[in-house]
Design an enzyme around this catalytic site. Structure first.
Site, PDB file in Angstrom:
ATOM      1  N   LYS A  52       0.836  -1.207   0.000  1.00 46.97           N
ATOM      2  CA  LYS A  52       0.000   0.000   0.000  1.00 46.97           C
ATOM      3  C   LYS A  52       0.870   1.255   0.000  1.00 46.97           C
ATOM      4  O   LYS A  52       0.579   2.218  -0.713  1.00 46.97           O
ATOM      5  CB  LYS A  52      -0.947  -0.021   1.216  1.00 46.97           C
ATOM      6  CG  LYS A  52      -2.021  -1.095   1.087  1.00 46.97           C
ATOM      7  CD  LYS A  52      -2.793  -1.365   2.362  1.00 46.97           C
ATOM      8  CE  LYS A  52      -3.597  -2.654   2.195  1.00 46.97           C
ATOM      9  NZ  LYS A  52      -4.454  -2.972   3.342  1.00 46.97           N
ATOM     10  N   GLN A  96      -4.796  -1.877   9.541  1.00 43.27           N
ATOM     11  CA  GLN A  96      -4.582  -3.179   8.898  1.00 43.27           C
ATOM     12  C   GLN A  96      -5.160  -4.299   9.768  1.00 43.27           C
ATOM     13  O   GLN A  96      -4.850  -4.389  10.958  1.00 43.27           O
ATOM     14  CB  GLN A  96      -3.080  -3.393   8.654  1.00 43.27           C
ATOM     15  CG  GLN A  96      -2.745  -4.663   7.909  1.00 43.27           C
ATOM     16  CD  GLN A  96      -3.243  -4.656   6.473  1.00 43.27           C
ATOM     17  OE1 GLN A  96      -3.250  -3.636   5.794  1.00 43.27           O
ATOM     18  NE2 GLN A  96      -3.694  -5.816   6.005  1.00 43.27           N
ATOM     19  N   ASP A 119     -11.286   2.138   3.825  1.00 41.89           N
ATOM     20  CA  ASP A 119     -11.564   0.699   3.694  1.00 41.89           C
ATOM     21  C   ASP A 119     -13.072   0.432   3.577  1.00 41.89           C
ATOM     22  O   ASP A 119     -13.478  -0.661   3.208  1.00 41.89           O
ATOM     23  CB  ASP A 119     -11.022  -0.070   4.915  1.00 41.89           C
ATOM     24  CG  ASP A 119      -9.697  -0.762   4.636  1.00 41.89           C
ATOM     25  OD1 ASP A 119      -9.355  -0.947   3.447  1.00 41.89           O
ATOM     26  OD2 ASP A 119      -9.009  -1.146   5.612  1.00 41.89           O
TER      27      ASP A 119
HETATM   28  C1  BQF Z   1      -1.250 -10.087  -6.064  1.00 41.24           C
HETATM   29  C2  BQF Z   1      -5.610  -9.238   2.407  1.00 41.24           C
HETATM   30  C3  BQF Z   1      -6.514 -11.238   3.380  1.00 41.24           C
HETATM   31  C4  BQF Z   1      -6.572 -10.631   4.625  1.00 41.24           C
HETATM   32  C5  BQF Z   1      -6.166  -9.329   4.780  1.00 41.24           C
HETATM   33  C6  BQF Z   1      -1.403  -7.928  -4.829  1.00 41.24           C
HETATM   34  C7  BQF Z   1      -2.097  -7.844  -2.521  1.00 41.24           C
HETATM   35  C8  BQF Z   1      -2.178  -9.215  -2.519  1.00 41.24           C
HETATM   36  C9  BQF Z   1      -1.905  -9.948  -3.663  1.00 41.24           C
HETATM   37  C10 BQF Z   1      -2.388  -7.048  -1.305  1.00 41.24           C
HETATM   38  C11 BQF Z   1      -5.067  -8.462   1.293  1.00 41.24           C
HETATM   39  C12 BQF Z   1      -4.978  -9.053  -0.063  1.00 41.24           C
HETATM   40  C13 BQF Z   1      -4.604  -7.168   1.531  1.00 41.24           C
HETATM   41  C14 BQF Z   1      -1.513  -9.304  -4.816  1.00 41.24           C
HETATM   42  C15 BQF Z   1      -3.955  -6.347   0.475  1.00 41.24           C
HETATM   43  C16 BQF Z   1      -4.690  -8.000  -1.126  1.00 41.24           C
HETATM   44  O1  BQF Z   1      -0.442  -9.650  -6.895  1.00 41.24           O
HETATM   45  O2  BQF Z   1      -1.880 -11.111  -6.249  1.00 41.24           O
HETATM   46  C17 BQF Z   1      -1.700  -7.192  -3.694  1.00 41.24           C
HETATM   47  O3  BQF Z   1      -1.533  -6.318  -0.864  1.00 41.24           O
HETATM   48  N1  BQF Z   1      -3.626  -7.117  -0.697  1.00 41.24           N
HETATM   49  C18 BQF Z   1      -4.738  -6.634   2.852  1.00 41.24           C
HETATM   50  O4  BQF Z   1      -4.358  -5.500   3.089  1.00 41.24           O
HETATM   51  O5  BQF Z   1      -5.265  -7.360   3.834  1.00 41.24           O
HETATM   52  C19 BQF Z   1      -5.684  -8.642   3.680  1.00 41.24           C
HETATM   53  C20 BQF Z   1      -6.039 -10.548   2.277  1.00 41.24           C
END
Ligand code: BQF
Length: 294
Positions: A52, A96, A119
């Protein structure tokens, strides 16, 4: 089968945001500012927060992060949120998730100013989403809708089957897919841990969404020929050929299901990058609201 490429689509969105931001800066405005609050050292959470930060900077935002220790008190976290709610230099912030178990997650979400809740998790914003009012949509469901939209995939009249009913993905996505809108108008079925024979529902799906958190849960026998398959899962499995010893796989058996699907999202590079792009879109929206830049 066509790959529904979230990485490419997210790059397009980020390019558009970057152009818009540079125009605001040329006009003499300060850049948009996204803040992330990270509690503890969960390795996945650290990766997501870094992602992020990196992407915020890429589009010309200011990015900042509060790193709080795993054992931080709920009171201290509420104090940080109260500070951010009142900080005129911050347009939007996220806490987060997941949070350590000694902290009441809902109490934390409830304390975020809904106008800074990029969010879209605050009950006021969830309520607005359900009613179809203007709000910050939760990033993953909104990213999925945007991915369909930007790849000209028709949704109207289709049967969408969503597997998983979390507050963050399954539940809001089922609402967005069923609402009266160009990229909604679906008939939606939600399947969950108490659904007997999920396969019986899955095979009827024109649009099948897997958000369960189990590697290769969706197998080819569960998928109708020509279905659009959206894989929200991110599961880490052992892989000796990788430096880290692990690799990411989705909730869908990609190799087999891709033979039947008309469109399919890969993991990585599918829904994940779209989640980040949506968060940036929400932050830009918060910024424009603050400075009346419409
Ligand atoms: C990719 C998330 C579960 C629980 C809390 C790119 C992200 C992930 C994968 C990413 C996720 C999942 C995020 C890819 C943020 C998505 O290239 O496939 C980016 O950073 N995510 C989160 O902040 O909290 C989570 C999944």
């Amino acid at each position: 089968m066509k790959i529904l490429d979230g990485k490419i689509t997210a790059e397009q969105i980020k390019k558009e945001i970057k152009v818009e931001v540079s125009q605001y800066i040329d006009d003499g405005n300060r850049p948009p500012h996204l803040t992330t609050v990270l509690v503890g050292n969960n390795p996945a959470s650290k990766t997501y927060v870094r992602n992020k930060e990196k992407n915020s900077k890429l589009v010309g935002f200011t990015s900042s992060t509060y790193n709080l220790p795993e054992d931080v008190s709920e009171k201290k976290l509420l104090d940080v949120i109260n500070f951010l709610n009142n900080d005129k230099d911050v347009d939007g912030f996220i806490v987060q998730l997941p949070l350590p178990t000694h902290i009441d997650e809902q109490k934390i979400i409830n304390s975020i100013d809904p106008d800074k809740d990029v969010d879209g998790f605050h009950p006021v914003n969830v309520g607005k989403m359900v009613l179809g009012l203007d709000t910050y949509l939760p990033a993953t469901p909104s990213g999925i809708i945007e991915l369909l939209k930007r790849n000209n995939i028709e949704t109207t009249g289709k049967h969408a089957v969503v597997i998983g009913r979390s507050n963050i993905v399954g539940t809001p996505l089922s609402i967005l897919l069923s609402r009266k809108s160009k990229f909604g108008n679906c008939t939606v079925t939600i399947c969950h841990s108490y659904t007997p024979n999920i396969k019986d529902f899955a095979v009827q799906a024109d649009i099948l969404v897997a958000a369960i958190g189990k590697p290769a849960f969706v197998t080819a026998d569960m998928v109708k020929d020509g279905a659009i398959v959206i894989d929200v899962g991110i599961n880490s499995i052992p892989d000796e050929t990788k430096k880290s010893g692990f690799r990411s796989v989705g909730d869908v058996d990609y190799d087999e299901v891709s033979k039947k699907a008309s469109w399919i999202t890969p993991v990585p590079g599918g829904v994940g990058p779209m989640t980040i792009a949506s968060l940036l879109m929400n932050t830009l929206k918060a910024y424009k609201k603050r400075f009346n830049l419409f």
